[in-house]
Design a protein around this motif. Structure first.
Motif, mmCIF file in Angstrom:
data_model
loop_
_atom_site.group_PDB
_atom_site.id
_atom_site.type_symbol
_atom_site.label_atom_id
_atom_site.label_comp_id
_atom_site.label_asym_id
_atom_site.label_seq_id
_atom_site.Cartn_x
_atom_site.Cartn_y
_atom_site.Cartn_z
ATOM 1 N N ALA A 58 -4.809 -8.792 -8.875
ATOM 2 C CA ALA A 58 -4.791 -7.332 -9.009
ATOM 3 C C ALA A 58 -6.016 -6.806 -9.733
ATOM 4 O O ALA A 58 -6.476 -5.701 -9.459
ATOM 5 N N ASP A 59 -6.558 -7.573 -10.679
ATOM 6 C CA ASP A 59 -7.732 -7.101 -11.400
ATOM 7 C C ASP A 59 -8.909 -6.866 -10.474
ATOM 8 O O ASP A 59 -9.789 -6.073 -10.767
ATOM 9 N N ALA A 60 -8.952 -7.589 -9.361
ATOM 10 C CA ALA A 60 -10.068 -7.473 -8.431
ATOM 11 C C ALA A 60 -9.827 -6.409 -7.375
ATOM 12 O O ALA A 60 -10.727 -6.098 -6.606
ATOM 13 N N ASN A 61 -8.608 -5.860 -7.315
ATOM 14 C CA ASN A 61 -8.255 -4.942 -6.239
ATOM 15 C C ASN A 61 -7.956 -3.557 -6.761
ATOM 16 O O ASN A 61 -7.221 -3.402 -7.742
ATOM 17 N N PRO A 62 -8.509 -2.531 -6.131
ATOM 18 C CA PRO A 62 -8.142 -1.173 -6.507
ATOM 19 C C PRO A 62 -6.731 -0.855 -6.022
ATOM 20 O O PRO A 62 -6.148 -1.590 -5.237
ATOM 21 N N VAL A 63 -6.186 0.243 -6.512
ATOM 22 C CA VAL A 63 -4.881 0.691 -6.047
ATOM 23 C C VAL A 63 -4.955 0.975 -4.555
ATOM 24 O O VAL A 63 -5.905 1.596 -4.066
ATOM 25 N N GLY A 64 -3.943 0.530 -3.821
ATOM 26 C CA GLY A 64 -3.899 0.726 -2.381
ATOM 27 C C GLY A 64 -2.475 0.947 -1.912
ATOM 28 O O GLY A 64 -1.543 1.043 -2.717
ATOM 29 N N PRO A 65 -2.259 1.000 -0.605
ATOM 30 C CA PRO A 65 -0.931 1.286 -0.062
ATOM 31 C C PRO A 65 0.140 0.276 -0.453
ATOM 32 O O PRO A 65 1.327 0.616 -0.495
ATOM 33 N N LEU A 66 -0.243 -0.956 -0.745
ATOM 34 C CA LEU A 66 0.736 -1.983 -1.080
ATOM 35 C C LEU A 66 0.979 -2.129 -2.580
ATOM 36 O O LEU A 66 1.822 -2.938 -2.995
ATOM 37 N N GLY B 167 2.335 2.335 -4.115
ATOM 38 C CA GLY B 167 1.540 2.577 -2.915
ATOM 39 C C GLY B 167 2.372 3.166 -1.794
ATOM 40 O O GLY B 167 3.590 2.961 -1.712
ATOM 41 N N ARG B 168 1.717 3.899 -0.922
ATOM 42 C CA ARG B 168 2.441 4.664 0.098
ATOM 43 C C ARG B 168 3.193 3.793 1.093
ATOM 44 O O ARG B 168 4.128 4.268 1.741
ATOM 45 N N ALA C 116 13.401 4.157 -9.308
ATOM 46 C CA ALA C 116 12.763 3.072 -8.551
ATOM 47 C C ALA C 116 13.064 1.696 -9.126
ATOM 48 O O ALA C 116 12.614 0.693 -8.577
ATOM 49 N N ARG C 117 13.828 1.629 -10.229
ATOM 50 C CA ARG C 117 13.993 0.357 -10.931
ATOM 51 C C ARG C 117 14.497 -0.792 -10.051
ATOM 52 O O ARG C 117 13.900 -1.878 -10.060
ATOM 53 N N PRO C 118 15.575 -0.617 -9.272
ATOM 54 C CA PRO C 118 16.024 -1.746 -8.441
ATOM 55 C C PRO C 118 14.963 -2.211 -7.453
ATOM 56 O O PRO C 118 14.821 -3.413 -7.211
ATOM 57 N N TYR C 119 14.234 -1.270 -6.885
ATOM 58 C CA TYR C 119 13.190 -1.632 -5.918
ATOM 59 C C TYR C 119 12.085 -2.419 -6.603
ATOM 60 O O TYR C 119 11.618 -3.440 -6.087
ATOM 61 N N LEU C 120 11.664 -1.965 -7.768
ATOM 62 C CA LEU C 120 10.601 -2.654 -8.495
ATOM 63 C C LEU C 120 11.045 -4.061 -8.905
ATOM 64 O O LEU C 120 10.251 -5.006 -8.865
ATOM 65 N N GLN C 121 12.298 -4.190 -9.297
ATOM 66 C CA GLN C 121 12.802 -5.492 -9.731
ATOM 67 C C GLN C 121 12.926 -6.476 -8.581
ATOM 68 O O GLN C 121 12.832 -7.689 -8.793
ATOM 69 N N SER C 122 13.122 -5.974 -7.386
ATOM 70 C CA SER C 122 13.316 -6.860 -6.234
ATOM 71 C C SER C 122 12.031 -7.119 -5.458
ATOM 72 O O SER C 122 12.053 -7.828 -4.460
ATOM 73 N N HIS C 123 10.933 -6.542 -5.914
ATOM 74 C CA HIS C 123 9.643 -6.753 -5.261
ATOM 75 C C HIS C 123 8.638 -7.278 -6.286
ATOM 76 O O HIS C 123 8.908 -7.346 -7.477
ATOM 77 N N ASP C 124 7.488 -7.676 -5.784
ATOM 78 C CA ASP C 124 6.460 -8.251 -6.654
ATOM 79 C C ASP C 124 5.698 -7.138 -7.360
ATOM 80 O O ASP C 124 4.635 -6.701 -6.914
ATOM 81 N N THR C 125 6.246 -6.700 -8.460
ATOM 82 C CA THR C 125 5.660 -5.615 -9.235
ATOM 83 C C THR C 125 4.863 -6.183 -10.392
ATOM 84 O O THR C 125 5.357 -7.030 -11.139
ATOM 85 N N ARG C 126 3.666 -5.694 -10.552
ATOM 86 C CA ARG C 126 2.811 -6.159 -11.638
ATOM 87 C C ARG C 126 3.037 -5.325 -12.890
ATOM 88 O O ARG C 126 2.947 -4.100 -12.854
ATOM 89 N N LEU C 127 3.336 -5.974 -14.003
ATOM 90 C CA LEU C 127 3.520 -5.312 -15.280
ATOM 91 C C LEU C 127 2.192 -5.336 -16.028
ATOM 92 O O LEU C 127 1.663 -6.395 -16.341
#
Length: 222
Positions: A152-160, A178-179, A195-206
């Protein structure tokens, strides 16, 4: 963290009645007289979010008047959560629908993501938002990286993108979504969990922001 050149919208969830606080938090003011809502809009704008979407619900007329009083109306996109009483998720759905509609207009750039904050974090700093959306690329960020976002450090914010501010490993706000995730969230978000359940069930970066602020919300006047 790389700087994102794509537009990132701000999204303020300000529709609730604030039952525990005793009034809608969209109408609450700090000791300096500045409304929390106005401060939050300015914080997102100063961090580089554009446009800023505000979701209204309870006491809509009063909130609109407040924004007009502080000269904020021309600088924000207002939308109404008709079902705001159902909980935080109703505001989230309304805000994401509005963000989706912005992509189809010719007058506003299409946001690639949204930085979401509730109105009840009056201590939110522009630097915290900027860290999440990558507008402060020169900072060396202490982060907790979850699976799926190791680069993530190498990537700007994007749709994913899925990023969430953390405060000593406690998830908080802002949340950057992301959209590509908006449709699924609109379809699945229910109740007062946002959005908490969605974030918990996906690869979310803290992304750790404890060195910047506490990230605490305000539920009561005590």
């Amino acid at each position: 963290m790389a700087t994102s050149s794509a537009p990132i919208a701000g999204l303020v969830l300000a529709a609730g009645a604030g039952s525990r606080y005793g009034m809608p938090k969209a109408l609450a003011r700090g000791n300096d007289g500045i409304p929390w809502l106005v401060r939050t809009i300015r914080t997102l704008t100063d961090a580089g979010c554009s446009p800023v979407i505000v979701v209204l619900g309870a006491e809509t007329a009063e909130v609109r008047a407040l924004l007009h009083q502080f000269g904020m109306t021309p600088s924000v996109v207002l939308t109404q959560a008709e079902d705001w009483a159902e909980g935080l998720s109703a505001s989230l759905r309304a805000g994401l629908r509005q963000a989706t509609e912005l992509q189809a207009t010719e007058l506003l750039p299409a946001p690639v993501a949204v930085a979401i904050v509730p109105v009840d974090i009056p201590g939110l700093l522009p630097g915290t938002v900027a860290r999440l959306i990558g507008t402060l690329p020169t900072i060396t960020l202490p982060t907790i990286t979850l699976p799926g976002d190791a680069d993530a450090d190498a990537n700007p914010v994007g749709p994913l993108t899925l990023r969430q501010a953390g405060f000593d490993a406690r998830p908080g706000h802002p949340v950057v979504i992301g959209r590509a995730h908006w449709g699924a969230l609109i379809d699945s978000a229910t109740g007062d969990t946002g959005a908490r359940p969605y974030l918990q069930s996906h690869d979310t970066r803290l992304v750790d922001c404890a060195d910047l602020e506490t990230g605490l919300d305000v539920d009561t006047r005590d």
